[in-house]
Design a protein around this motif. Structure first.
Motif, short mmCIF file in Angstrom:
data_model
loop_
_atom_site.label_atom_id
_atom_site.label_comp_id
_atom_site.label_asym_id
_atom_site.label_seq_id
_atom_site.Cartn_x
_atom_site.Cartn_y
_atom_site.Cartn_z
N ALA B 256 84.53 -0.55 61.57
CA ALA B 256 86.02 -0.23 61.45
C ALA B 256 86.18 1.15 61.85
CB ALA B 256 86.17 -0.44 59.86
N GLN B 257 87.63 1.45 61.89
CA GLN B 257 87.96 2.76 62.49
C GLN B 257 87.86 3.47 61.04
OE1 GLN B 257 88.68 3.98 65.34
NE2 GLN B 257 88.22 2.02 66.34
N LEU B 258 87.96 4.88 61.16
CA LEU B 258 87.97 5.81 59.86
C LEU B 258 88.62 7.18 60.00
CD1 LEU B 258 85.85 8.15 59.16
CD2 LEU B 258 84.40 6.26 59.63
N VAL B 259 89.42 7.52 59.15
CA VAL B 259 90.02 8.82 58.90
C VAL B 259 89.32 9.50 57.78
CG1 VAL B 259 92.07 8.12 58.25
CG2 VAL B 259 91.91 10.52 59.25
N ARG B 260 88.96 10.69 57.86
CA ARG B 260 88.71 11.35 56.58
C ARG B 260 89.78 12.48 56.40
NH1 ARG B 260 83.60 8.86 55.22
NH2 ARG B 260 82.72 9.69 57.22
N MET B 261 90.22 12.67 55.06
CA MET B 261 91.24 13.67 54.79
C MET B 261 90.77 14.54 53.69
SD MET B 261 94.24 10.75 54.28
CE MET B 261 94.50 9.72 55.75
N TRP B 262 90.77 16.02 53.92
CA TRP B 262 90.09 17.12 53.31
C TRP B 262 91.10 17.88 52.66
CZ3 TRP B 262 84.93 16.17 53.33
CH2 TRP B 262 84.45 15.21 54.55
N VAL B 263 91.76 17.42 51.23
CA VAL B 263 92.68 17.86 50.82
C VAL B 263 92.56 18.80 49.61
CG1 VAL B 263 95.01 17.36 49.81
CG2 VAL B 263 93.67 15.86 51.18
N PRO B 264 93.03 20.32 49.76
CA PRO B 264 92.77 21.10 48.63
C PRO B 264 93.37 20.52 47.44
CG PRO B 264 93.75 22.19 50.65
CD PRO B 264 93.68 20.85 50.90
N MET B 265 92.32 20.77 46.37
CA MET B 265 92.82 20.60 45.08
C MET B 265 93.22 21.95 44.51
SD MET B 265 90.13 18.17 43.27
CE MET B 265 90.74 17.89 41.69
N THR B 266 92.11 22.73 44.30
CA THR B 266 92.55 24.21 44.13
C THR B 266 91.58 25.05 45.35
OG1 THR B 266 90.30 24.43 42.87
CG2 THR B 266 92.13 23.71 41.61
N ASP B 267 91.57 26.14 45.03
CA ASP B 267 90.59 26.77 46.53
C ASP B 267 89.35 26.59 46.08
OD1 ASP B 267 93.12 27.76 47.43
OD2 ASP B 267 93.02 29.76 46.54
#
Lengths: 433, 433, 433
Positions: B256-267
């Protein structure tokens, strides 16, 4: 809303802070008497107004409250040995009496006079009304104790308990001054309680926007809040705020009197000490059993700690299903509900971001009273007047349903009930002296 | 190497920071749709870009994302009661709709207009592609969603999961942009996988020093890395970096295709959200079962948390015997291996002490792209162009084996595969609008 | 009492601090030899003087001590793979030898010379006397090891163990220099031990105010403390303090020799390494068994950690009933008693608030010696003389009962016993070189 500066004054109780100096003018309730070790028993730790202390009782039964760290090289006196008239630091055997005097300094030659020049920092302490009181101020002679109604009563008429909260004392206390929340936070969803004018009762739901009337006094104020009920009547509750951190809310008819004490441990934690009492008769077995189990006015703590069973780190054991169907919060116990809302604002609430309404009048009055008194004390160096007038504390919270248009301060009977100071002050004179 | 100043710009996402302002131009993926409470269910907590929020869904199914603290006196709305069209703070019963409007303020007199002047801080939210998206910026109308290939697909073609990592988003993301590590970190010691061009496959071991070619685009860049394989051929992988924190790596053939998202919670902490999808057909039962079990592209978390089973505080359950004999790390799972190397550099990697080589080109390109874009955004106040061009996100990561001397940007077929934007963008127009 | 400034000099051992620079002139004992991994085994973590390190042994048996973070992008080498002559970072396969040289950099093209310009920070290390020694300084050639009496002895004559304390090294060490406390902290309440001149013996209780005589040497000083015993005799103990953090106390007659090492981990934590040995004969089975069980000179740790069973967070398992009736502290073990008094003064004792007496003379001498030496080293940049004179460390702590009026430095026999350096230094020359 409060500026950063005023919020700092309100919330900081360290020795160098204005509120810290102000509070140090007063006797500070510190623990229940049953938590104070027996004569010659091991000492216990105590945090109070950002100071670390140890509490012990000497062979003669006198209570000592000392700074935790030995003046020699700083070992903790908590590990000390309580023996024949004093607490001995186990590191080098220096031994201190309840006043901090150094009784023995066995590591110095017998000819040395050094022990006469060393004092452990010690604070005057007194046991009265089922509580340990500590005076952290500098005035000598020390003031008399505030003449609360429960002082001087036989033990079977008084019950006290202590736990701690994970937030500043001021915001914990706001949760009690704030009568308006009762109609929501403590509401039952599934039923309306019509039996009596109870906390969870119908009056709080008939009118959720109480009107306020603040009646200032020399030791604080009466915060009267009135609800339109039963057609055109007013249900008035006369709450008490007493300097520097006492609150009283009116008991339900037939219930015991109560006072709650919101005492800073550090700036981010506070003690809650609750005393319930009956002025004329022994407490009932049933109410005592309930309180000992942490119900109603008191809280259940994890054994061996002062941490309530329902606390911040376990989300107060919230039950979301219960919240849908039975109680407004899904949290067990009125006190845990209060702790949840006050602690969840953070260790020290950021009051610059608030939006206060007409329901917050008592909270505003408390903040203003405390900040002004602390600032004045810092400027003048003088102790507040209330310190020298213990009888101002012989007051009660009470309630009444008055005809429309009748204000509580015009209703002689209830004002008398709330202000009935003199007799009680006389009765407990011997315990407060 | 990065200066202290640039490292700060890269890593700090608070509201007042350049990167914080830049990221707030974009929609932020926040959790999977199945983690969003059902209508009238209890709210959940959410940390995003250093802000504390609560998420709920009202009776009509609209999602609300509010600042955690009630605008009245700061009690947490996490403990709030979600009822008939709004979230009610249990302290005083103030009730807010999904846009932060105050629906009821029962502690004020019925004649009061105060509630019209109070708003809870609320952010636009949308559910699309199996995810909750939140817009923390100020532009109105809000931008459209980025047209990722999985938007608009039927649910059976998409799977998403979320966990968190104990480090800054940028260094977590670097572990994925960085193709060079695959030949080591994920290597099996005991065998060489010759079946397919797999993550653990032979191509990564035939040439461990890939050449890089960065092809910039308006929303980021393609990071092409090529390995000399099968004699004189080149194995090219075309990875995608999309502003502000998206990465795509090419799936193995048939996967399958995939994307990963690296989203800040805190620094010092970030969310990892992974979406896997098949553009033309339902996902297979076997791959779905594996993902749900935390395998391959996804991670297994401790039930009731977003903490992966293998995590920093348990040294990722490293098995040193296994490390000797089976896998290069002795740690179970490709994603846990990535987390180990990126988290172990500390909460915020000190990039002033690095020594970068030619294998780090994609990492360097990402840092430069982000720091320059954030700085420009801070100076001009203008949103980056990519925000208004959602179709730029309809791209794919792909791979191919090309003859010697042929560069990926000259190979029409694979570039088309990677850039095939337009049709998909049209297909999912209704979900992104 | 010490000023804030001097307390900071005494207690801070980071690379940029005066004491940090001073200590880095010396070899630093770091762990027991049996804690050092075998060749090709997985590396272990080590904190030393505020630096984070990893320790491994290569295929040839050489010990490597490297900075924990890979010089490439900072991944922890603790998770590295120890293989054929070097430690390989699992992130990108960079491989380092015990001197920090980069043996392989497989992510760079084969023509690259980059690996020759990269070094992992590595420190010289040596195993001798049952310990791992690390040199964190810059002098080359490195100094020789201090010629402690246990170096060069056969393994069956030496036993070493390691644990950690939750406070600064200096205050932990003060608890050992300070002979005066023995008469209290370690006292038995229920009985007086009259069999021998034991730690718990009668001499310490006959005179609790020892007189001090400090005999300075080039590598520290002898701290002689004398007690009036058996009428008009003096019981003299000659303790040793050796730069920068070694102490020796006299063993009971027949017992093994011992040295304790108080090594900074961070400024708020320290290692305690204890070595016991018999210069002429194998250790006895009984004493070895006791030490391995954490008794007498050593401590019992929680398996898999360096945390003693009795520690700060469990109040050292104090038994208040025992404290009343059997031992002075109610805490099991001489070493745990020491840890309790030193740790309970806080992570870094506030020495501005002390009140020192005549019993604290050795403590004062140690502080002065260290602060002056560190200050001088910082000003001149020169290593202290003791570094180049390893034989200064071949000393012993000893004890004797002398006639009234006879000072220890006039008693040839015991001074010879304490200073008997030359022969031993020759004996263990090969191990220290």
């Amino acid at each position: 809303m409060l500026s950063h500066e005023k919020n700092a004054i309100l919330t900081q109780s360290g020795p160098g802070q204005p509120m810290g100096r102000f509070m140090r003018s007063f006797w500070i309730p510190a623990m229940t008497a049953r938590e104070v070790p027996a004569p010659d028993e091991a000492p216990v730790r105590l945090q109070l107004l950002n100071e670390n202390l140890v509490v012990f009782r000497d062979s003669a039964g006198q209570v000592g409250v000392l700074e935790e760290h030995c003046p020699h090289r700083g070992a903790s006196l908590f590990f000390g040995r309580n023996e024949e008239g004093g607490l001995r630091c186990v590191y080098h055997g220096w031994k201190f009496d309840v006043e901090g005097g150094c009784m023995e300094m066995p590591t110095e030659p017998s000819t040395s006079r050094m022990r006469h020049n060393i004092k452990a920092k010690a604070y005057p302490a007194r046991i009265a009304g089922g509580l340990l009181w500590v005076y952290l101020g500098e005035a000598r002679p020390v003031p008399v104790l505030p003449a609360f109604g429960f002082l001087g009563l036989p033990p079977e008429q008084v019950y006290a308990s202590r736990w701690h909260q994970e937030c500043n004392y001021a915001q914990a206390m706001e949760g009690e001054l704030d009568s308006a929340h009762v109609g929501f936070l403590h509401r039952m969803v599934s039923q309306v309680d019509t039996d009596h004018q109870a906390l969870t009762g119908k009056y709080f739901q008939e009118d959720t926007a109480p009107a306020w009337k603040i009646l200032p006094g020399e030791a604080g104020f009466m915060a009267c809040n009135g609800r339109r009920v039963d057609g055109d009547k007013r249900y008035w509750r006369l709450n008490q705020f007493l300097l520097p951190f006492y609150t009283m809310i009116p008991p339900r008819p037939g219930d015991a009197q109560l006072v709650r004490m919101w005492v800073p441990m550090t700036d981010e934690r506070c003690w809650v000490i609750c005393v319930t009492w009956r002025p004329e008769a022994p407490l009932g077995a049933q109410e005592l059993a309930a309180w000992r189990n942490g119900e109603n006015s008191h809280r259940k703590v994890i054994p061996g700690t002062t941490t309530p069973v329902e606390h911040k780190d376990n989300d107060y054991l919230i039950d979301r299903q219960l919240q849908k169907t039975v109680s407004f919060t899904g949290i067990h116990g009125i006190r845990a509900q209060d702790a949840m809302v006050t602690e969840s604002a953070g260790p020290i609430a950021d009051r610059t971001r608030e939006h206060l309404g007409s329901s917050d009048l008592a909270v505003v009055a408390m903040r203003r009273t405390l900040v002004e008194a602390a600032t004045k004390c810092a400027e003048s160096g003088a102790a507040p007047a209330a310190v020298a007038k213990p009888w101002l504390y012989t007051v009660y919270a009470t309630q009444a349903v008055l005809p429309q248009g009748m204000e509580p301060d015009a209703a002689d009977e209830i004002i008398q009930a709330a202000r009935a100071r003199a007799p009680q002050a006389a009765a407990n004179r011997q315990e407060i002296a």
